[in-house]
Write a protein that holds these residues in place. Structure first.
Motif: not given
Length: 97
Positions: A83, A12, A85
């Motif tokens: 955190w 992210h 993706v």
């Protein structure tokens, strides 16, 4: 026979800098604390600051398993899990090693 662990992360954007620090620390600990880890490179895409690539070399599959069970790795994984993706993990055997 040397085994390579190849890991791609997409992080992210708002967590990319914190991830960069955390993965650098994890790499340093892996090299310093794990006798079976001989290389741990962290690469980052300059065009996409959330894209990371890891190139890790281990003596054998047992050394990879030891890495995945190491306290520093488990702490890193727990801290950064949300955190991420996307994550891709591949293993390969080094030719000629």
């Amino acid at each position: 026979m040397t085994h390579a662990l190849l890991v791609d992360f997409q992080i992210h954007p708002e967590r990319a800098e914190a991830f960069a620090e955390a993965i650098a620390h994890n790499a340093q600990r892996s090299l310093g604390d794990e006798p079976g880890c001989s290389r741990f490179d962290v690469c980052r895409d300059p065009a996409d600051p959330g894209a990371f690539f890891l190139y890790e070399l281990y003596d054998d599959p047992a050394a990879i398993e030891a890495h995945l069970a190491a306290p520093h790795f488990l702490a890193f994984d727990a801290m950064t899990r949300d955190w991420v993706v996307r994550k891709s993990v591949r293993t390969r055997v080094l030719v000629g090693a």
